[in-house]
Design a protein around this motif. Structure first.
Motif, mmCIF file in Angstrom:
data_model
loop_
_atom_site.group_PDB
_atom_site.id
_atom_site.type_symbol
_atom_site.label_atom_id
_atom_site.label_comp_id
_atom_site.label_asym_id
_atom_site.label_seq_id
_atom_site.Cartn_x
_atom_site.Cartn_y
_atom_site.Cartn_z
ATOM 1 N N PHE A 109 0.824 -1.204 0.000
ATOM 2 C CA PHE A 109 0.000 0.000 0.000
ATOM 3 C C PHE A 109 0.863 1.261 0.000
ATOM 4 N N LEU A 110 1.950 1.248 0.776
ATOM 5 C CA LEU A 110 2.832 2.414 0.811
ATOM 6 C C LEU A 110 3.506 2.633 -0.544
ATOM 7 N N TYR A 111 3.860 1.553 -1.216
ATOM 8 C CA TYR A 111 4.443 1.699 -2.548
ATOM 9 C C TYR A 111 3.431 2.305 -3.514
ATOM 10 N N ASP A 112 2.196 1.839 -3.462
ATOM 11 C CA ASP A 112 1.162 2.394 -4.342
ATOM 12 C C ASP A 112 0.852 3.843 -4.002
ATOM 13 N N LEU A 113 0.987 4.205 -2.720
ATOM 14 C CA LEU A 113 0.708 5.583 -2.310
ATOM 15 C C LEU A 113 1.728 6.555 -2.889
ATOM 16 N N ASP A 114 2.949 6.095 -3.010
ATOM 17 C CA ASP A 114 4.012 6.886 -3.647
ATOM 18 C C ASP A 114 4.193 8.234 -2.956
ATOM 19 N N GLU A 115 4.306 8.192 -1.632
ATOM 20 C CA GLU A 115 4.589 9.395 -0.846
ATOM 21 C C GLU A 115 5.654 9.055 0.183
ATOM 22 N N ASP A 119 1.915 16.324 13.485
ATOM 23 C CA ASP A 119 0.798 16.959 12.785
ATOM 24 C C ASP A 119 0.899 16.783 11.279
ATOM 25 N N ASN A 120 2.116 16.720 10.758
ATOM 26 C CA ASN A 120 2.274 16.572 9.312
ATOM 27 C C ASN A 120 3.399 15.594 8.989
ATOM 28 N N ARG A 121 3.489 14.523 9.805
ATOM 29 C CA ARG A 121 4.540 13.540 9.574
ATOM 30 C C ARG A 121 4.081 12.183 10.091
ATOM 31 N N HIS A 122 4.494 11.144 9.392
ATOM 32 C CA HIS A 122 4.172 9.769 9.776
ATOM 33 C C HIS A 122 5.375 8.890 9.479
ATOM 34 N N SER A 123 5.871 8.200 10.513
ATOM 35 C CA SER A 123 7.001 7.286 10.361
ATOM 36 C C SER A 123 6.615 5.937 10.949
ATOM 37 N N ILE A 124 7.234 4.895 10.402
ATOM 38 C CA ILE A 124 6.943 3.533 10.847
ATOM 39 C C ILE A 124 8.260 2.870 11.231
ATOM 40 N N LEU A 125 8.330 2.367 12.461
ATOM 41 C CA LEU A 125 9.514 1.705 12.991
ATOM 42 C C LEU A 125 9.159 0.249 13.249
ATOM 43 N N LEU A 126 9.974 -0.657 12.728
ATOM 44 C CA LEU A 126 9.707 -2.088 12.808
ATOM 45 C C LEU A 126 10.633 -2.727 13.837
ATOM 46 N N ASN A 127 10.014 -3.385 14.829
ATOM 47 C CA ASN A 127 10.752 -4.088 15.884
ATOM 48 C C ASN A 127 11.783 -3.209 16.576
ATOM 49 N N VAL A 157 13.670 1.622 10.484
ATOM 50 C CA VAL A 157 12.630 2.514 9.978
ATOM 51 C C VAL A 157 12.305 2.074 8.553
ATOM 52 N N ILE A 158 11.059 1.758 8.310
ATOM 53 C CA ILE A 158 10.684 1.276 6.986
ATOM 54 C C ILE A 158 9.940 2.342 6.188
ATOM 55 N N TYR A 159 9.489 3.404 6.847
ATOM 56 C CA TYR A 159 8.770 4.463 6.110
ATOM 57 C C TYR A 159 8.888 5.769 6.876
ATOM 58 N N ASP A 160 9.027 6.856 6.117
ATOM 59 C CA ASP A 160 9.042 8.204 6.699
ATOM 60 C C ASP A 160 8.523 9.160 5.635
ATOM 61 N N GLY A 161 7.405 9.800 5.944
ATOM 62 C CA GLY A 161 6.809 10.684 4.957
ATOM 63 C C GLY A 161 5.761 11.587 5.575
ATOM 64 N N PRO A 162 5.034 12.310 4.752
ATOM 65 C CA PRO A 162 4.012 13.218 5.265
ATOM 66 C C PRO A 162 2.812 12.446 5.805
ATOM 67 N N SER A 163 2.082 13.100 6.678
ATOM 68 C CA SER A 163 0.869 12.490 7.204
ATOM 69 C C SER A 163 -0.172 12.382 6.096
ATOM 70 N N PRO A 164 -0.886 11.274 6.010
ATOM 71 C CA PRO A 164 -1.913 11.163 4.967
ATOM 72 C C PRO A 164 -3.111 12.071 5.210
ATOM 73 N N TYR A 165 -3.248 12.592 6.431
ATOM 74 C CA TYR A 165 -4.404 13.434 6.754
ATOM 75 C C TYR A 165 -4.036 14.902 6.517
ATOM 76 N N TRP A 166 -3.913 15.288 5.245
ATOM 77 C CA TRP A 166 -3.519 16.665 4.942
ATOM 78 C C TRP A 166 -4.680 17.634 5.132
ATOM 79 N N ARG A 167 -5.928 17.143 5.246
ATOM 80 C CA ARG A 167 -7.060 18.065 5.395
ATOM 81 C C ARG A 167 -7.101 18.681 6.787
ATOM 82 N N HIS A 168 -6.942 17.875 7.835
ATOM 83 C CA HIS A 168 -6.994 18.460 9.183
ATOM 84 C C HIS A 168 -5.612 18.709 9.764
ATOM 85 N N ARG A 169 -4.577 18.022 9.259
ATOM 86 C CA ARG A 169 -3.200 18.228 9.733
ATOM 87 C C ARG A 169 -3.122 18.161 11.260
#
Length: 459
Positions: free
Chosen positions: A52-58, A117-125, A129-141
Motif C-alpha cells: 500500500f505504501l508503494y502504491d501511495l508513492d509518498e 501533525d504533518n509527519r508519519h514514520s513507521i519503525l519495525l521491531n 525505519v521502513i517508512y518516513d513521509g508526510p501524514s496522509p491526513y492533509w485536510r486536518h493536519r
C-alpha cells in the motif's frame, strides 16, 4: 480491472493505554510534538501494508530485509500482556512472535507508528525505519487521536481515573469482606480447647455432620468461642460504599441501582439533580476536548477521502429528508455542539412534561406573542412514549392556512357589519303608524355566500 473503493468511511478504534506513548512534555494531544502508537502485524499484514505504501508513492520507503527481523520482537516487553500475565492468562515472550513452516506468514512484528501533525514514520521491531513521509491526513493536519481523562490534571497529559480516586476505598472494602469471610469460616469450623492429659485424636475434632468426640471427662474438650461480627461488618461495608459514592458523585439513583434506604420521589430527584450538576462539568469538558475533536476529525476526513456521491440525512425534526451529497458540498468548517448529559434533570420525562404544561398554561393565559405555541405543543407530545407522535399533529402548513382563512373571514364579517350599519343609517325613517320596519326575510345571495364562507372558516 479497475480500482474500486470498498471502504470509504471513518473507522474509530480504541488504543490500549500501554500501546500509546505521547510526548513526555506535552500537556494534551495538540501540545505534544509527537506520539507513538504500537501495533502488531503478521508477516502477511506487513507485506500488504508495504504494498500500500508503494502504491501511495509518498515519502521515503527504506529497503529493509524483513526476513532478518523475524523473531526479534520476542524479547520486547509486552506491557499490555502484563495485566493478563498477573492472573495467569497471558502468553510467554516469543510464543506468538515466531513460527516456522507453513505458518511462517503468521509471525508477529511490533510496528511503532510515529505521528506528528504533518509527519508519519513507521519503525519495525524498534530497530529499522521502513517508512518516513508526510501524514496522509492533509485536510486536518492533526494527530489522529482523541485523548480524554475522567479527572483531568493541570499541565499533565494523563489525568486520574475514577478507579484511582476510590482505589484506597476499594482496598478497604476488600479487606472488610475478607475479614467477614474469615469470621464466618471460624464460626462454622470451630476451634477446640483440649486438655493435655486427654487422649483425644485430632481427626475427631474436625467439623463434620453427626460427628462424635469420645471423652473421659466433659471438661477434656471445650469449644473455643468465636463471636459473630458479621452484622457490624455489614455496617462498615455500607459506610465504605457510601464514601465511594460521595467520592465519585454517583448515587444509586444515577447508576440505575435501587437505593439502600427509603426515599421519596422528591429526594431522589434532588440527588439526581445534584449528581447531574457535578457530572455536567466533566461531560462538558469531554464534549469540548473529546467529542468535538472527534467529530471534526471525522468530518474533515470525509471531505478528504470521500470520492463519490453519498446519500445522507439533511434537516431537523419533521424537515429531515434524504439527499444526494456530492464531494464538493462537504467542504467547509462547522461549529460542533455535541448533545449533553442524560443526567440533566430536564431529561426526566415527568419533570419535563410538568414544565411544558406550565409553559403552555402561561402562554394561553397571557397570549405572549414571543412564544411559538405550535412548537411548544410538539415538544409536549414528544415527552410521551408514543411510537409516532407526528401523526397526532396537524401539519404547520394546514394550521397556518386555517388561521389565514379564519382571519380573512373575521375581517370580511367586520366589513359587512360596517356596511350594514351605514346602509341602515341612510334609509332610516321615523317610525310611525304606517312605517313599521319589516325584517328582510330574503337577504341578498352574496350575504348568504359570505356567511357560508365564514362558517366554513370557523370550522
Amino acid at each position: 480491472e479497475s480500482v474500486e473503493s470498498i471502504w470509504d468511511d471513518n473507522e474509530l478504534s480504541l488504543v490500549d493505554f500501554f500501546d500509546f506513548w505521547p510526548d513526555p512534555r506535552g500537556k494534551d494531544i495538540d501540545d505534544c510534538r509527537g506520539a507513538f502508537q504500537r501495533g502488531r502485524l503478521t508477516y502477511e499484514e506487513l507485506d500488504q501494508m508495504m504494498r500500500f505504501l508503494y502504491d501511495l508513492d509518498e515519502g521515503v520507503i527504506y529497503d529493509v530485509d524483513i526476513e532478518s527481523l523475524l523473531g526479534q520482537s520476542a524479547g520486547i516487553e509486552d506491557g499490555a500482556n502484563r495485566r493478563l500475565s498477573e492472573i495467569g492468562k497471558g502468553y510467554e515472550a516469543g510464543d506468538a512472535y515466531m513460527t516456522e513452516g507453513p505458518d511462517r506468514g503468521k509471525n508477529m512484528f511490533e510496528v511503532l507508528h510515529y505521528w506528528e501533525d504533518n509527519r508519519h514514520s513507521i519503525l519495525l521491531n524498534r530497530s529499522e525505519v521502513i517508512y518516513d513521509g508526510p501524514s496522509p491526513y492533509w485536510r486536518h493536519r492533526m494527530k489522529p487521536f482523541v485523548v480524554e481523562s475522567y479527572e483531568p490534571m493541570p499541565n499533565e497529559f494523563y489525568g486520574m481515573s475514577g478507579v484511582r480516586l476510590i482505589n484506597h476505598l476499594q482496598q478497604e472494602l476488600n479487606t472488610q469482606r475478607n475479614q467477614r469471610i474469615d469470621n464466618v469460616s471460624l464460626v462454622i469450623n470451630r476451634m477446640w480447647k483440649v486438655l493435655n492429659s486427654a487422649n483425644i485424636d485430632e481427626d475427631e475434632l474436625v467439623s463434620r455432620p453427626h460427628g462424635v468426640i469420645y471423652v473421659d471427662n466433659p471438661d477434656d474438650v471445650m469449644p473455643l468461642q468465636m463471636p459473630d461480627v458479621t452484622a457490624s461488618s455489614y455496617q462498615e461495608e455500607q459506610i465504605t460504599k457510601q464514601d465511594m459514592e460521595n467520592t465519585l458523585g454517583a448515587p444509586p439513583v444515577v447508576r440505575g441501582a435501587e437505593s439502600a434506604g427509603d426515599a421519596t420521589a422528591t429526594e431522589q430527584s434532588i440527588k439526581a439533580t445534584g449528581a447531574g450538576v457535578r457530572f455536567e462539568v466533566k461531560i462538558r469538558m469531554f464534549e469540548s476536548l473529546g467529542l468535538t475533536r472527534m467529530a471534526k476529525l471525522m468530518d474533515l476526513n470525509n471531505q478528504q477521502f470521500v470520492s463519490g456521491e453519498r446519500l445522507v440525512k439533511v434537516g431537523q425534526e419533521e424537515a429531515v429528508q434524504w439527499r444526494v451529497i456530492q464531494t464538493g458540498e462537504l467542504i467547509g468548517e462547522f461549529d460542533y455542539s455535541p448533545s449533553g448529559t442524560t443526567l440533566d434533570p430536564a431529561a426526566n420525562r415527568e419533570i419535563r412534561r410538568q414544565q411544558l404544561s406550565e409553559m403552555m398554561q402561561f402562554l394561553l393565559e397571557t397570549g405572549n406573542p414571543y412564544l411559538d405555541i405550535y412548537e411548544l405543543t410538539r415538544e409536549f407530545i414528544n415527552s410521551f412514549d408514543l411510537r409516532n407522535p407526528e401523526k397526532f399533529l396537524i401539519p404547520r402548513e394546514v394550521v397556518e392556512q386555517q388561521m389565514a382563512q379564519q382571519q380573512a373571514a373575521e375581517e370580511q364579517a367586520a366589513m359587512e357589519e360596517a356596511m350594514a350599519a351605514q346602509g341602515g343609517g341612510a334609509q332610516q325613517s321615523p317610525v310611525g303608524a304606517g312605517n313599521i320596519p319589516q325584517p328582510d326575510v330574503n337577504p341578498p345571495p352574496h350575504m348568504m355566500q359570505d356567511h357560508g364562507n365564514l362558517m366554513a372558516g370557523v370550522f
